[in-house]
Motif scaffolding. Structure first.
Motif, PDB file in Angstrom:
ATOM      1  N   GLU A   1      -7.619   5.791 -69.650  1.00  0.00           N
ATOM      2  CA  GLU A   1      -8.039   4.861 -70.698  1.00  0.00           C
ATOM      3  C   GLU A   1      -8.310   5.577 -72.013  1.00  0.00           C
ATOM      4  N   GLU A   2      -8.791   6.821 -71.926  1.00  0.00           N
ATOM      5  CA  GLU A   2      -9.083   7.589 -73.135  1.00  0.00           C
ATOM      6  C   GLU A   2      -7.818   7.932 -73.914  1.00  0.00           C
ATOM      7  N   SER A   3      -6.656   7.781 -73.262  1.00  0.00           N
ATOM      8  CA  SER A   3      -5.374   8.080 -73.909  1.00  0.00           C
ATOM      9  C   SER A   3      -4.487   6.853 -74.046  1.00  0.00           C
ATOM     10  N   GLY A   4      -5.061   5.664 -73.942  1.00  0.00           N
ATOM     11  CA  GLY A   4      -4.310   4.434 -74.149  1.00  0.00           C
ATOM     12  C   GLY A   4      -3.699   3.830 -72.901  1.00  0.00           C
ATOM     13  N   GLY A   5      -3.941   4.424 -71.743  1.00  0.00           N
ATOM     14  CA  GLY A   5      -3.428   3.872 -70.495  1.00  0.00           C
ATOM     15  C   GLY A   5      -4.497   3.088 -69.754  1.00  0.00           C
ATOM     16  N   LYS A   6      -4.168   2.720 -68.532  1.00  0.00           N
ATOM     17  CA  LYS A   6      -5.118   1.974 -67.702  1.00  0.00           C
ATOM     18  C   LYS A   6      -5.514   2.759 -66.449  1.00  0.00           C
ATOM     19  N   GLY A   7      -4.990   3.971 -66.317  1.00  0.00           N
ATOM     20  CA  GLY A   7      -5.317   4.775 -65.151  1.00  0.00           C
ATOM     21  C   GLY A   7      -4.699   4.248 -63.869  1.00  0.00           C
TER      22      GLY A   7
END
Length: 140
Positions: A32-38
Protein backbone atom coordinates in the motif's frame (compact mmCIF):
# COMPACT_ATOMS: atom_id res chain seq x y z
CA UNK A 1 20.42 -25.35 -23.42
CA UNK A 2 17.20 -25.17 -21.38
CA UNK A 3 14.95 -22.15 -21.77
CA UNK A 4 12.07 -21.00 -19.61
CA UNK A 5 9.28 -18.81 -20.88
CA UNK A 6 6.90 -16.90 -18.65
CA UNK A 7 4.25 -14.30 -19.35
CA UNK A 8 3.45 -11.63 -16.79
CA UNK A 9 0.17 -9.76 -17.33
CA UNK A 10 -0.86 -6.45 -15.80
CA UNK A 11 -4.09 -6.79 -13.81
CA UNK A 12 -4.58 -3.08 -13.09
CA UNK A 13 -3.15 -0.74 -10.48
CA UNK A 14 0.16 -2.31 -9.36
CA UNK A 15 -0.90 -5.96 -9.66
CA UNK A 16 0.45 -8.53 -12.13
CA UNK A 17 -0.19 -12.22 -12.73
CA UNK A 18 2.73 -14.36 -13.81
CA UNK A 19 2.57 -17.87 -15.21
CA UNK A 20 5.24 -20.50 -14.67
CA UNK A 21 6.47 -23.54 -16.62
CA UNK A 22 5.03 -25.67 -13.77
CA UNK A 23 1.54 -24.50 -14.71
CA UNK A 24 1.05 -22.60 -11.44
CA UNK A 25 0.42 -18.87 -11.53
CA UNK A 26 1.30 -16.28 -8.93
CA UNK A 27 0.41 -12.68 -8.28
CA UNK A 28 2.86 -9.84 -7.81
CA UNK A 29 1.71 -6.59 -6.19
CA UNK A 30 3.22 -3.60 -4.47
CA UNK A 31 2.45 -2.74 -0.88
CA UNK A 32 0.00 0.00 0.00
CA UNK A 33 2.91 2.35 0.70
CA UNK A 34 3.86 2.00 -2.98
CA UNK A 35 0.40 2.29 -4.54
CA UNK A 36 -0.55 -1.39 -4.48
CA UNK A 37 -2.96 -3.39 -2.36
CA UNK A 38 -0.55 -6.05 -1.13
CA UNK A 39 -2.45 -8.75 -3.04
CA UNK A 40 0.64 -10.63 -4.17
CA UNK A 41 4.29 -11.33 -3.72
CA UNK A 42 6.80 -8.51 -3.64
CA UNK A 43 9.36 -9.05 -6.42
CA UNK A 44 12.50 -8.75 -4.30
CA UNK A 45 11.12 -10.99 -1.54
CA UNK A 46 10.14 -13.49 -4.23
CA UNK A 47 13.81 -13.65 -5.19
CA UNK A 48 14.62 -14.72 -1.63
CA UNK A 49 11.92 -17.39 -1.77
CA UNK A 50 13.46 -18.63 -5.02
CA UNK A 51 16.86 -18.80 -3.33
CA UNK A 52 15.52 -20.75 -0.36
CA UNK A 53 13.44 -23.00 -2.59
CA UNK A 54 16.33 -23.79 -4.93
CA UNK A 55 18.72 -24.67 -2.15
CA UNK A 56 15.98 -26.43 -0.18
CA UNK A 57 15.19 -28.71 -3.12
CA UNK A 58 18.87 -29.59 -3.44
CA UNK A 59 19.21 -30.38 0.26
CA UNK A 60 15.95 -32.38 0.36
CA UNK A 61 17.16 -34.46 -2.59
CA UNK A 62 20.51 -35.06 -0.90
CA UNK A 63 18.81 -36.01 2.39
CA UNK A 64 16.92 -38.66 0.45
CA UNK A 65 19.96 -39.89 -1.50
CA UNK A 66 22.12 -40.03 1.65
CA UNK A 67 19.26 -41.73 3.56
CA UNK A 68 19.55 -39.24 6.39
CA UNK A 69 17.18 -39.16 9.34
CA UNK A 70 15.76 -35.63 9.43
CA UNK A 71 12.37 -34.85 10.97
CA UNK A 72 12.13 -31.36 9.49
CA UNK A 73 14.17 -28.48 8.18
CA UNK A 74 13.59 -24.88 7.31
CA UNK A 75 15.56 -22.09 5.75
CA UNK A 76 15.36 -18.57 7.14
CA UNK A 77 16.79 -15.68 5.15
CA UNK A 78 17.65 -12.18 6.25
CA UNK A 79 18.67 -9.85 3.43
CA UNK A 80 19.83 -6.25 3.29
CA UNK A 81 18.96 -3.89 0.46
CA UNK A 82 21.29 -1.15 -0.71
CA UNK A 83 20.31 2.44 0.10
CA UNK A 84 20.64 3.79 -3.45
CA UNK A 85 18.54 3.01 -6.52
CA UNK A 86 18.33 0.55 -8.04
CA UNK A 87 18.02 -1.13 -4.64
CA UNK A 88 19.27 -4.71 -4.60
CA UNK A 89 20.35 -7.23 -2.00
CA UNK A 90 24.02 -6.82 -1.16
CA UNK A 91 24.11 -8.95 2.00
CA UNK A 92 22.16 -12.18 2.47
CA UNK A 93 22.26 -14.54 5.44
CA UNK A 94 20.74 -18.01 5.05
CA UNK A 95 20.11 -20.06 8.18
CA UNK A 96 19.46 -23.78 7.67
CA UNK A 97 17.67 -25.30 10.66
CA UNK A 98 17.59 -29.10 10.86
CA UNK A 99 15.42 -30.92 13.40
CA UNK A 100 15.57 -34.51 14.51
CA UNK A 101 16.82 -36.95 17.12
CA UNK A 102 19.43 -38.64 14.90
CA UNK A 103 20.95 -35.86 12.83
CA UNK A 104 24.19 -36.66 11.01
CA UNK A 105 25.73 -33.19 11.25
CA UNK A 106 28.67 -34.01 8.98
CA UNK A 107 26.50 -35.29 6.12
CA UNK A 108 23.93 -32.52 6.49
CA UNK A 109 26.71 -29.92 6.37
CA UNK A 110 28.01 -31.66 3.21
CA UNK A 111 24.49 -31.50 1.68
CA UNK A 112 24.24 -27.75 2.35
CA UNK A 113 27.77 -27.18 1.03
CA UNK A 114 26.98 -29.09 -2.19
CA UNK A 115 23.89 -26.96 -2.76
CA UNK A 116 25.73 -23.70 -2.06
CA UNK A 117 28.89 -24.50 -3.99
CA UNK A 118 27.71 -26.73 -6.84
CA UNK A 119 24.01 -27.30 -7.49
CA UNK A 120 21.85 -24.25 -6.73
CA UNK A 121 21.74 -22.00 -9.79
CA UNK A 122 19.84 -19.30 -7.92
CA UNK A 123 22.64 -19.27 -5.34
CA UNK A 124 25.20 -18.85 -8.12
CA UNK A 125 23.25 -15.85 -9.42
CA UNK A 126 22.97 -14.28 -5.95
CA UNK A 127 26.70 -14.71 -5.40
CA UNK A 128 27.30 -12.48 -8.45
CA UNK A 129 25.82 -9.44 -6.68
CA UNK A 130 25.59 -10.21 -2.95
CA UNK A 131 27.71 -11.41 -0.08
CA UNK A 132 25.95 -14.64 0.97
CA UNK A 133 26.59 -16.04 4.45
CA UNK A 134 25.46 -19.57 5.38
CA UNK A 135 24.72 -20.80 8.91
CA UNK A 136 23.65 -24.32 9.85
CA UNK A 137 21.80 -25.17 13.06
CA UNK A 138 21.08 -28.64 14.42
CA UNK A 139 18.15 -28.98 16.81
CA UNK A 140 17.94 -32.39 18.41
Amino acid sequence: MANNHITTTWKGDMKFESDNPSGHNLFIDAGEESGGKGDGYRPKALMLSALAGCSGLDVASLIKKMRLDVDDFEIKIDAQLTEEHPKYYDKVTMDFHFKGDNLDETKLTKAVDLSVEKYCGVMAMFQKFAEVKINIFFNK
